[in-house]
Scaffold this active site. Structure first.
Site, PDB file in Angstrom:
ATOM      1  N   HIS A 136     -14.464  -3.449   8.223  1.00  0.00           N
ATOM      2  CA  HIS A 136     -13.705  -3.195   6.998  1.00  0.00           C
ATOM      3  C   HIS A 136     -13.699  -4.374   6.038  1.00  0.00           C
ATOM      4  O   HIS A 136     -12.853  -4.443   5.146  1.00  0.00           O
ATOM      5  CB  HIS A 136     -12.266  -2.761   7.310  1.00  0.00           C
ATOM      6  CG  HIS A 136     -12.192  -1.631   8.294  1.00  0.00           C
ATOM      7  ND1 HIS A 136     -12.810  -0.427   8.062  1.00  0.00           N
ATOM      8  CD2 HIS A 136     -11.627  -1.538   9.516  1.00  0.00           C
ATOM      9  CE1 HIS A 136     -12.600   0.358   9.104  1.00  0.00           C
ATOM     10  NE2 HIS A 136     -11.903  -0.288   9.999  1.00  0.00           N
ATOM     11  N   GLU A 160      -3.185   6.563   7.828  1.00  0.00           N
ATOM     12  CA  GLU A 160      -4.057   7.422   7.008  1.00  0.00           C
ATOM     13  C   GLU A 160      -5.018   8.191   7.895  1.00  0.00           C
ATOM     14  O   GLU A 160      -5.396   7.715   8.967  1.00  0.00           O
ATOM     15  CB  GLU A 160      -4.911   6.563   6.050  1.00  0.00           C
ATOM     16  CG  GLU A 160      -4.170   6.093   4.837  1.00  0.00           C
ATOM     17  CD  GLU A 160      -5.052   5.291   3.894  1.00  0.00           C
ATOM     18  OE1 GLU A 160      -6.258   5.118   4.168  1.00  0.00           O
ATOM     19  OE2 GLU A 160      -4.509   4.829   2.876  1.00  0.00           O
ATOM     20  N   ARG A 219      -6.087  -8.386  -9.532  1.00  0.00           N
ATOM     21  CA  ARG A 219      -6.660  -9.721  -9.757  1.00  0.00           C
ATOM     22  C   ARG A 219      -8.154  -9.579  -9.963  1.00  0.00           C
ATOM     23  O   ARG A 219      -8.695  -8.482  -9.895  1.00  0.00           O
ATOM     24  CB  ARG A 219      -6.423 -10.578  -8.516  1.00  0.00           C
ATOM     25  CG  ARG A 219      -6.949  -9.859  -7.267  1.00  0.00           C
ATOM     26  CD  ARG A 219      -6.971 -10.708  -6.034  1.00  0.00           C
ATOM     27  NE  ARG A 219      -7.143  -9.913  -4.831  1.00  0.00           N
ATOM     28  CZ  ARG A 219      -8.288  -9.474  -4.355  1.00  0.00           C
ATOM     29  NH1 ARG A 219      -9.413  -9.719  -5.010  1.00  0.00           N
ATOM     30  NH2 ARG A 219      -8.360  -8.758  -3.260  1.00  0.00           N
ATOM     31  N   LYS A 235       0.843  -1.192   0.000  1.00  0.00           N
ATOM     32  CA  LYS A 235       0.000   0.000   0.000  1.00  0.00           C
ATOM     33  C   LYS A 235       0.884   1.250   0.000  1.00  0.00           C
ATOM     34  O   LYS A 235       0.527   2.269  -0.603  1.00  0.00           O
ATOM     35  CB  LYS A 235      -0.931  -0.008   1.216  1.00  0.00           C
ATOM     36  CG  LYS A 235      -2.001  -1.102   1.173  1.00  0.00           C
ATOM     37  CD  LYS A 235      -3.036  -0.879   2.275  1.00  0.00           C
ATOM     38  CE  LYS A 235      -3.779  -2.147   2.672  1.00  0.00           C
ATOM     39  NZ  LYS A 235      -4.847  -2.585   1.797  1.00  0.00           N
TER      40      LYS A 235
HETATM   41  P1  ADP Z   1      -7.817  -4.133   2.580  1.00  0.00           P
HETATM   42  O1  ADP Z   1      -6.745  -4.187   1.549  1.00  0.00           O
HETATM   43  O2  ADP Z   1      -7.450  -4.824   3.846  1.00  0.00           O
HETATM   44  O3  ADP Z   1      -9.159  -4.508   2.059  1.00  0.00           O
HETATM   45  P2  ADP Z   1      -8.380  -1.336   2.205  1.00  0.00           P
HETATM   46  O4  ADP Z   1      -7.314  -0.339   2.183  1.00  0.00           O
HETATM   47  O5  ADP Z   1      -8.939  -1.761   0.886  1.00  0.00           O
HETATM   48  O6  ADP Z   1      -7.893  -2.608   3.014  1.00  0.00           O
HETATM   49  O7  ADP Z   1      -9.564  -0.822   3.118  1.00  0.00           O
HETATM   50  C1  ADP Z   1     -10.640  -1.644   3.496  1.00  0.00           C
HETATM   51  C2  ADP Z   1     -11.795  -0.809   3.989  1.00  0.00           C
HETATM   52  O8  ADP Z   1     -11.422  -0.025   5.110  1.00  0.00           O
HETATM   53  C3  ADP Z   1     -12.324   0.206   3.007  1.00  0.00           C
HETATM   54  O9  ADP Z   1     -13.260  -0.357   2.151  1.00  0.00           O
HETATM   55  C4  ADP Z   1     -12.936   1.262   3.890  1.00  0.00           C
HETATM   56  O10 ADP Z   1     -14.210   0.902   4.318  1.00  0.00           O
HETATM   57  C5  ADP Z   1     -12.043   1.246   5.088  1.00  0.00           C
HETATM   58  N1  ADP Z   1     -11.024   2.290   4.966  1.00  0.00           N
HETATM   59  C6  ADP Z   1      -9.830   2.197   4.347  1.00  0.00           C
HETATM   60  N2  ADP Z   1      -9.155   3.350   4.433  1.00  0.00           N
HETATM   61  C7  ADP Z   1      -9.926   4.202   5.113  1.00  0.00           C
HETATM   62  C8  ADP Z   1      -9.798   5.560   5.565  1.00  0.00           C
HETATM   63  N3  ADP Z   1      -8.678   6.251   5.339  1.00  0.00           N
HETATM   64  N4  ADP Z   1     -10.813   6.100   6.258  1.00  0.00           N
HETATM   65  C9  ADP Z   1     -11.928   5.405   6.543  1.00  0.00           C
HETATM   66  N5  ADP Z   1     -12.115   4.144   6.166  1.00  0.00           N
HETATM   67  C10 ADP Z   1     -11.136   3.533   5.466  1.00  0.00           C
END
Ligand code: ADP
Length: 683
Positions: free
Chosen positions: A235, A200, A292, A116
């Protein structure tokens, strides 16, 4: 096009890939672990090769073994599905080196998007908007803590190598920062072998909107519109839909263009997803790119009419995309939910067991993607997803209504599922009104939890089914003995000059309920406490009953599985246990005051010592299962009398962990009740 394809995966996605590949005339090659010898994906392919023991780390994740099978079986291409090796750049490279086509992007693109942190740095250069945050190399807890303070609380800590919502922690203030950093690092290490974090800004009430992209090796990149995956718990996605509700067409075009730019920046080829988080103003920020096929790809297939797996195979074989951006349109609306073996009443604890009965609905725009079948196992080794239930409609309202109806007709017996929870979600007025934010499910969790206790008419139906079963048994027995017409060969409690009845006992949770079944001329009467219900039944050929309960006719199926009886009626499912009056007379003396493992797990840490006095809610033990942490907490104020496990131990479901004495329980006299385990996943 290739003539043969190895599918380096299992479950629903392996079955789904096999179906498309076979329809295209490819020879399909499955691989399977010892636990999957009889799995559906094995039979969905033309041939199947064993690759090792049940744990994925010894089978589905062993790149060399899969490549060796590919060579020996003469596979020209390998489709990795999702999970497992799908985002492993070294595996993609090894396929290349072996002259086997990897159905996915070039290794370099996987690598670039794999962390990331790295991906955010790249996207910054490509001009794709980011969530404010820290994605630097200095990974000392001090630097991470300083970054969190600079960004301002609340912040979200994420494992840089993360996925599937694992290794994420929301931190709302300085007090929780150190514990949050430690926990996220530990989970990152356990899940991904990498404890680097990014920090973040945590956006409140955002939406998750992602763009499906597709690129070929001739320089064409398009997007296939968006999916809204804001219905999440901790999440993790629960429900996904396409298109996103109320998304302005110009915003759709902007997001699509940003996603295409992101893909082009890494020389992308094949199917990929660019995930954005969107705030209330419609401002969107890059989160990550999944290199993917996604779990939720079917909703995109349903609104575009495309088969994404077929497209992946064509692109991997060097063909150009058969369309341009301007050729693509959205037809109707599609919604998907993930039906899991998990117990919403016990904090969504994953469940394992044999699927004693399984039946899915068909028709009406409903699509089911499943990798299991009746008699199959949901094991501890893999993701406990039973099926994806997907519905397509002319508009969102119709898609949701079809999905709710389909969920009402899914019959799963043998493991507890989230089916009722999903149905309640799909029917929730706020979901129907749409859109929702990513915190919605968490806030509404109580109202979405399914009703716990079986109502009287369900107990009466369980009683009726039991009497019919006893009757059938008695008849079968009589048929094999001298006098088949003897009145003694009947189980309807018929007795000369006696008001005949049969008392059954059912257990539901901690409670035991007596159901007294009386036979009369028209049918049966069930007495439960002070209530009497009349029952008149007709059997249907497909194994269901049509029963009038107090005059109201209902379609019912009751499935017996050892002592359990599952009643499927009114679109709901209730499981009770039939109490055998002769068994388990001295059970009560056992197990008092022991906290048990709610699932097979590894003991991560033990936070207490023998003799410690603790307050209710205090952490006693941290377990890890399915790559998530679960806390075993003190169920009351009390004393840790004995510790039965140590850090590093592997424990079975139901294994004793801690002997615990609640305050005041010692002088209570009788045996202590088995103490309920309070467990929270630590994501
Ligand atoms: P993963 O790769 O584990 O799925 P992501 O980065 O895609 O993680 O984030 C998963 C979820 O977490 C997102 O769909 C969102 O709901 C929440 N999320 C991610 N980043 C943020 C953020 N900065 N603020 C609020 N919610 C977030």
């Amino acid at each position: 096009m290739f003539s043969s394809l190895l599918i380096a995966n299992r479950g629903e996605i392996a079955v789904r890939i096999a179906r498309t590949a076979r329809a295209m005339g490819l020879r399909t090659i499955a691989v399977y672990s010892e636990a999957d010898r009889d799995a559906l994906h094995v039979r969905a392919c033309d041939e199947a090769w064993p690759i090792g023991p049940a744990p994925a780390s010894e089978s589905y994740l062993v790149a060399e073994r899969i490549l060796e099978v590919a060579r020996r079986a003469g596979a020209e291409a390998i489709h990795p599905g999702y999970g497992f090796l799908s985002e492993n750049a070294a595996f993609a490279e090894a396929c290349d080196a072996a002259g086997i086509a990897f159905v996915g992007p070039p290794a370099g693109a996987i690598e670039a998007m794999g962390s990331k942190a790295g991906a955010k740095a790249l996207m910054e250069t490509a001009g794709v908007p980011l969530v404010p945050g820290y994605h630097g190399d200095d990974q000392t807890p001090e630097r991470l803590a300083a970054a969190a303070r600079e960004i301002g609380f609340p912040v979200l800590l994420k494992a840089s190598a993360g996925g599937g919502g694992k290794g994420m922690r929301v931190v709302r203030g300085t007090d929780d920062l150190t514990a949050g950093i430690d926990g996220a690092k530990r989970e990152g290490m356990a899940s991904f072998g990498d404890d680097r974090l990014i920090v973040e800004k945590y956006l409140e009430r955002p939406r998750h909107v992602e763009i499906q992209v597709f690129a070929d090796s001739h320089g064409n990149t398009v997007h296939l519109f968006e999916r809204d995956c804001s219905a999440q718990r901790r999440h993790q996605k629960i429900l996904e839909e396409a298109p996103a509700p109320d998304l302005d067409p110009s915003l759709r075009a902007d997001m699509g263009a940003a996603a295409v730019a992101a893909a082009e920046a890494v020389g992308y080829v094949g199917a990929g997803t660019v995930e954005f988080i969107m705030d209330a103003s419609g401002a969107f920020h890059f989160m990550e790119m999944n290199t993917r096929l996604q779990v939720e790809h079917p909703v995109t297939e349903l609104i575009t009419g495309l088969d994404l797996v077929a497209l992946q195979l064509k692109v991997a074989a060097g063909e150009a995309l058969p369309f341009a951006q301007s050729d693509l349109t959205i037809t109707g609306h599609a919604v998907e939910v993930r039906l899991y073996a998990e117990d919403p009443a016990r904090d969504f604890m994953p469940q394992t067991g044999r699927l004693a009965h399984l039946r899915f609905p068909e028709g009406d725009g409903v699509r089911i993607d499943s990798g299991v079948e009746r008699g199959g196992m949901v094991s501890v080794h893999y993701d406990p997803m039973i099926a994806k239930v997907i519905a397509h409609g002319a508009d969102r309202r119709e898609a949701l209504a079809r999905l709710a109806a389909a969920l009402g007709r899914c019959e799963v017996v043998g493991v507890t599922t989230n089916r009722a929870f999903l149905k309640a979600l799909v029917e929730h007025p706020a979901v129907v009104a749409g859109p929702i934010d990513t915190g919605f499910v968490g806030r509404e969790i109580e109202s979405l939890a399914p009703p716990a206790a079986a109502p009287n008419h369900v107990l009466a139906l369980a009683g009726l089914a039991e009497m019919r079963r006893l009757d059938a048994e008695a008849r079968a027995h009589a048929a094999s003995t001298a006098d088949p017409n003897s009145p003694w060969a009947r189980a309807d409690s018929w007795r000369l000059n006696d008001s005949a009845h049969h008392a059954l006992r059912f257990r539901q949770g901690e409670e035991e309920i007596e159901v007294e079944m009386h036979a009369d001329r028209e049918g049966w009467r069930a007495r439960i406490g002070g209530t009497v219900l009349t029952l008149e039944a007709d059997a249907d050929p497909d194994g269901t009953l049509s029963v009038a309960v107090d005059g109201v006719r209902r379609r019912v199926r009751v499935v017996a599985d050892r002592d359990r009886r599952t009643v499927l009626v009114d679109g709901g499912a209730w499981t009770v246990s039939l109490v055998d009056p002769l068994a388990g007379l001295d059970d009560a003396a056992e197990g008092g005051g022991r906290l048990v493992a709610p699932m097979p797990a590894k003991v991560v840490s033990v936070a207490v010592s023998e003799g410690d006095s603790v307050k209710k809610g205090a952490t006693l033990i941290v377990l890890e299962a399915m790559k998530m942490e679960h806390t075993i907490a003190a169920p009351a104020d009390g004393t840790v009398v004995g510790l039965l496990v140590a850090a590093g131990d592997l424990v079975e479901e139901g294994a004793d962990l801690v002997v615990f004495e609640a305050e005041g329980a010692a002088d209570g006299g009788g045996p202590a009740d088995r103490v309920a385990v309070d467990s929270g996943a630590g994501a």
